[in-house]
Enzyme design. Structure first.
Site, PDB file in Angstrom:
ATOM      1  CG  HIS A   1       0.325  16.869 -25.383  1.00  0.00           C
ATOM      2  ND1 HIS A   1       1.201  17.936 -25.389  1.00  0.00           N
ATOM      3  CD2 HIS A   1       1.031  15.820 -24.900  1.00  0.00           C
ATOM      4  CE1 HIS A   1       2.377  17.540 -24.915  1.00  0.00           C
ATOM      5  NE2 HIS A   1       2.304  16.260 -24.606  1.00  0.00           N
TER       6      HIS A   1
ATOM      7  CG  HIS B   1      -2.670  12.650 -27.226  1.00  0.00           C
ATOM      8  ND1 HIS B   1      -3.082  13.287 -26.081  1.00  0.00           N
ATOM      9  CD2 HIS B   1      -1.450  12.155 -26.956  1.00  0.00           C
ATOM     10  CE1 HIS B   1      -2.137  13.182 -25.152  1.00  0.00           C
ATOM     11  NE2 HIS B   1      -1.139  12.502 -25.663  1.00  0.00           N
TER      12      HIS B   1
ATOM     13  NE  ARG C   1      -0.283  17.532 -13.631  1.00  0.00           N
ATOM     14  CZ  ARG C   1       0.116  16.620 -12.766  1.00  0.00           C
ATOM     15  NH1 ARG C   1      -0.411  16.548 -11.582  1.00  0.00           N
ATOM     16  NH2 ARG C   1       1.058  15.753 -13.093  1.00  0.00           N
TER      17      ARG C   1
ATOM     18  CG  ASN D   1      -3.007  18.124 -21.708  1.00  0.00           C
ATOM     19  OD1 ASN D   1      -2.177  17.222 -21.696  1.00  0.00           O
ATOM     20  ND2 ASN D   1      -4.011  18.191 -20.861  1.00  0.00           N
TER      21      ASN D   1
ATOM     22  CG  HIS E   1       4.747  12.012 -26.866  1.00  0.00           C
ATOM     23  ND1 HIS E   1       3.372  12.006 -26.913  1.00  0.00           N
ATOM     24  CD2 HIS E   1       5.087  12.974 -25.949  1.00  0.00           C
ATOM     25  CE1 HIS E   1       2.899  12.907 -26.059  1.00  0.00           C
ATOM     26  NE2 HIS E   1       3.922  13.509 -25.468  1.00  0.00           N
TER      27      HIS E   1
ATOM     28  NE  ARG F   1      -3.838  -2.117   2.242  1.00  0.00           N
ATOM     29  CZ  ARG F   1      -3.530  -3.046   3.130  1.00  0.00           C
ATOM     30  NH1 ARG F   1      -2.527  -2.870   3.954  1.00  0.00           N
ATOM     31  NH2 ARG F   1      -4.232  -4.161   3.180  1.00  0.00           N
TER      32      ARG F   1
ATOM     33  CD  GLU G   1      -4.624  17.266 -16.367  1.00  0.00           C
ATOM     34  OE1 GLU G   1      -3.890  16.413 -15.869  1.00  0.00           O
ATOM     35  OE2 GLU G   1      -4.861  17.358 -17.574  1.00  0.00           O
TER      36      GLU G   1
ATOM     37  CE  LYS H   1      -1.611  13.948 -14.595  1.00  0.00           C
ATOM     38  NZ  LYS H   1      -2.028  14.390 -15.944  1.00  0.00           N
TER      39      LYS H   1
ATOM     40  CE  LYS I   1       4.521  17.513 -15.293  1.00  0.00           C
ATOM     41  NZ  LYS I   1       4.572  16.208 -15.907  1.00  0.00           N
TER      42      LYS I   1
ATOM     43  CD  GLU J   1       6.298  16.883 -23.956  1.00  0.00           C
ATOM     44  OE1 GLU J   1       5.554  17.790 -23.544  1.00  0.00           O
ATOM     45  OE2 GLU J   1       5.886  15.931 -24.666  1.00  0.00           O
TER      46      GLU J   1
HETATM   47  N1  LIG Z   1       4.137  10.743 -15.469  1.00  0.00           N
HETATM   48  C1  LIG Z   1       4.096  11.785 -16.259  1.00  0.00           C
HETATM   49  O1  LIG Z   1       3.637  12.863 -15.867  1.00  0.00           O
HETATM   50  C2  LIG Z   1       4.600  11.658 -17.662  1.00  0.00           C
HETATM   51  C3  LIG Z   1       4.791  12.810 -18.434  1.00  0.00           C
HETATM   52  C4  LIG Z   1       5.312  12.664 -19.717  1.00  0.00           C
HETATM   53  C5  LIG Z   1       5.629  11.404 -20.189  1.00  0.00           C
HETATM   54  N2  LIG Z   1       5.433  10.313 -19.417  1.00  0.00           N
HETATM   55  C6  LIG Z   1       5.764   8.964 -19.898  1.00  0.00           C
HETATM   56  O2  LIG Z   1       7.156   8.919 -20.176  1.00  0.00           O
HETATM   57  C7  LIG Z   1       7.381   7.914 -21.155  1.00  0.00           C
HETATM   58  C8  LIG Z   1       8.364   8.439 -22.169  1.00  0.00           C
HETATM   59  O3  LIG Z   1       9.577   8.755 -21.515  1.00  0.00           O
HETATM   60  P1  LIG Z   1      10.968   8.609 -22.255  1.00  0.00           P
HETATM   61  O4  LIG Z   1      10.907   9.329 -23.546  1.00  0.00           O
HETATM   62  O5  LIG Z   1      12.030   8.968 -21.294  1.00  0.00           O
HETATM   63  O6  LIG Z   1      10.942   7.069 -22.637  1.00  0.00           O
HETATM   64  P2  LIG Z   1      11.779   5.779 -22.214  1.00  0.00           P
HETATM   65  O7  LIG Z   1      11.796   5.573 -20.769  1.00  0.00           O
HETATM   66  O8  LIG Z   1      11.257   4.717 -23.073  1.00  0.00           O
HETATM   67  O9  LIG Z   1      13.261   6.158 -22.678  1.00  0.00           O
HETATM   68  C9  LIG Z   1      13.544   6.279 -24.048  1.00  0.00           C
HETATM   69  C10 LIG Z   1      14.673   5.332 -24.459  1.00  0.00           C
HETATM   70  O10 LIG Z   1      15.914   5.904 -24.019  1.00  0.00           O
HETATM   71  C11 LIG Z   1      16.623   4.951 -23.241  1.00  0.00           C
HETATM   72  N3  LIG Z   1      17.388   5.730 -22.270  1.00  0.00           N
HETATM   73  C12 LIG Z   1      16.900   6.472 -21.252  1.00  0.00           C
HETATM   74  N4  LIG Z   1      17.896   7.119 -20.636  1.00  0.00           N
HETATM   75  C13 LIG Z   1      19.042   6.766 -21.263  1.00  0.00           C
HETATM   76  C14 LIG Z   1      20.397   7.128 -21.092  1.00  0.00           C
HETATM   77  N5  LIG Z   1      20.794   8.020 -20.181  1.00  0.00           N
HETATM   78  N6  LIG Z   1      21.314   6.560 -21.912  1.00  0.00           N
HETATM   79  C15 LIG Z   1      20.929   5.694 -22.881  1.00  0.00           C
HETATM   80  N7  LIG Z   1      19.664   5.342 -23.116  1.00  0.00           N
HETATM   81  C16 LIG Z   1      18.723   5.879 -22.308  1.00  0.00           C
HETATM   82  C17 LIG Z   1      15.599   4.024 -22.692  1.00  0.00           C
HETATM   83  O11 LIG Z   1      16.153   2.768 -22.371  1.00  0.00           O
HETATM   84  C18 LIG Z   1      14.614   3.952 -23.842  1.00  0.00           C
HETATM   85  O12 LIG Z   1      15.058   3.028 -24.784  1.00  0.00           O
HETATM   86  C19 LIG Z   1       6.024   7.545 -21.732  1.00  0.00           C
HETATM   87  O13 LIG Z   1       5.634   6.281 -21.255  1.00  0.00           O
HETATM   88  C20 LIG Z   1       5.099   8.620 -21.191  1.00  0.00           C
HETATM   89  O14 LIG Z   1       3.790   8.163 -20.992  1.00  0.00           O
HETATM   90  C21 LIG Z   1       4.927  10.418 -18.162  1.00  0.00           C
END
Ligand SMILES: NC(=O)c1ccc[n+]([C@@H]2O[C@H](COP(=O)([O-])OP(=O)(O)OC[C@H]3O[C@@H](n4cnc5c(N)ncnc54)[C@H](O)[C@@H]3O)[C@@H](O)[C@H]2O)c1
Length: 346
Positions: free
Chosen positions: A234, A238, A227, A231, A248, A107, A223, A129, A213, A171
């Site tokens: 987006h 999307h 917040r 978007n 993305h 939990r 939100e 999130k 952020k 972003e």
């Molecule tokens: N929680 C939130 O508020 C929020 C906001 C925006 C995005 N997201 C989520 O984030 C995700 C996208 O994040 P992302 O673009 O970081 O994707 P990711 O975690 O898939 O990373 C992208 C790629 O880069 C690689 N990588 C990461 N750091 C590295 C490093 N230092 N050296 C070498 N390789 C590295 C990873 O292994 C992966 O292959 C999505 O799932 C999205 O939904 C969440």
């Protein structure tokens, strides 16, 4: 450099300009479990020696309940208890899963993040999130809970692939458009190459984005208002991202340009060209030959639709965004003019 942000659901301490080696000072090594992906682990295996590591496979395809189930199983096996700390070290996929696992294991146990992608540093790891995808539905299962700390080590970005840098900057440009005209100018005055090779310039930029952020979230955790401005780009983004399998960041970039033209039509926004030039300078697309009818149909089914209106983030000027309901009659001409006959999706 330390900064604490208080949220209604807990505080997060941001350790800027830190290093992975400092982690030992923040947590007890024995009762800490670092979740990372096989990609990141490959590069930082040596630096992580002596830590308890739980691995997931890299990529969005593995941000699912199977990964959660497997990680929880591993935590039970390792004997993790209520006093344990979970760390997510990786891109947004890792931080989203790690935050979720930590929020539901027993939990809820303490957790922190070491974001390793630009996107995770400025966006995904901030705001609480946490969640996973279910089938084709993104982020369908999740929870809002704030990490106890974030540790920033910019040297980890040295191994980040080029396309991931570009995606993260989409972003950053979004933050500039909605909240920070001076940062928009800073981005215009520099190039991605300069940010990559100048650690001071980069750390300043990342910190500035984190604070944008973090503050938006602080004022509106659930939100209800500001917040939503995050978007920007987006809604159309999307509507075309999945259809054309766009990264993305590229979909958001195209969406930001369409939203700029909508802002021009509705609010007499005058700076669309600056946005187009900026995204292009950072290696992002400004246009795409999407099928406008398909895109409009997707938007109509978007969860942000209220009756016949769709809420859009628009710009009054660079650095000043508003959230406004628009009718399909207002949206359609711009979406049609900006797209094309497009390759149909069917
Ligand atoms: N929680 C939130 O508020 C929020 C906001 C925006 C995005 N997201 C989520 O984030 C995700 C996208 O994040 P992302 O673009 O970081 O994707 P990711 O975690 O898939 O990373 C992208 C790629 O880069 C690689 N990588 C990461 N750091 C590295 C490093 N230092 N050296 C070498 N390789 C590295 C990873 O292994 C992966 O292959 C999505 O799932 C999205 O939904 C969440």
């Amino acid at each position: 450099l330390k900064k604490t942000i208080k949220y209604s659901s807990g505080s997060t301490v941001f350790h800027f300009d830190s290093s992975l080696e400092q982690l030992e000072k923040l947590v007890d090594k024995n009762s800490t479990y670092i979740i990372t992906d096989d990609n990141v682990y490959h590069y930082y295996q040596k630096k992580l020696k002596g830590w308890n590591i739980l691995l997931i496979r890299a990529g969005e395809a593995y941000k699912n309940m199977d990964a959660v189930q497997s990680l929880i199983g591993q935590l039970i096996e390792a004997g993790a208890d209520r006093k344990s700390t979970i760390i997510g070290m990786g891109g947004g996929v890792v931080t989203d899963i790690a935050g979720f696992v930590a929020s539901v294991y027993l939990r809820g146990v303490d957790f922190g993040f070491i974001p390793t992608s630009v996107l995770a540093m400025v966006d995904a790891s901030i705001g609480g999130k946490n969640g996973v995808d279910v089938g084709i539905f993104k982020n369908m299962a999740g929870i809002i809970r704030q990490p106890r700390f974030l540790l920033y080590d910019y040297s980890l970005l040295k191994t980040l692939p080029g396309n991931e840098w570009t995606g993260g900057f989409a972003e950053i440009i979004k933050h500039a458009c909605i909240k920070d005209a001076a940062m928009f100018k800073l981005l215009e005055d520099h190039t991605l190459k300069e940010f990559k090779k100048n650690p001071e310039l980069l750390s300043g930029l990342i910190r500035r984005n984190v604070l944008i952020k973090a503050k938006v979230v602080q004022e509106d955790e659930t939100e209800q208002g500001d917040r939503k401005l995050l978007n920007y780009g987006h809604t159309l983004g999307h509507a075309i991202e999945n259809t054309y399998q766009l990264p993305h960041g590229e979909a958001v970039s195209i969406g930001m340009v369409v939203a700029a033209y909508l802002s021009k039509a509705v609010l007499d926004f005058k700076e669309s060209e600056r946005i187009i030039d900026l995204v292009k300078n950072y290696g992002l697309p400004a246009y795409y030959d999407y099928n406008a009818a398909d895109a409009l149909a997707k938007m109509r089914s978007d969860k942000k639709r209220v009756k016949d209106q769709i809420y859009f983030v628009l710009l009054e000027k660079i650095g000043k965004a508003i959230y406004k309901p628009l009718s399909m009659d207002q949206i359609a001409p711009v979406v049609e003019a900006m797209g094309g006959a497009g390759k149909s999706t069917k």
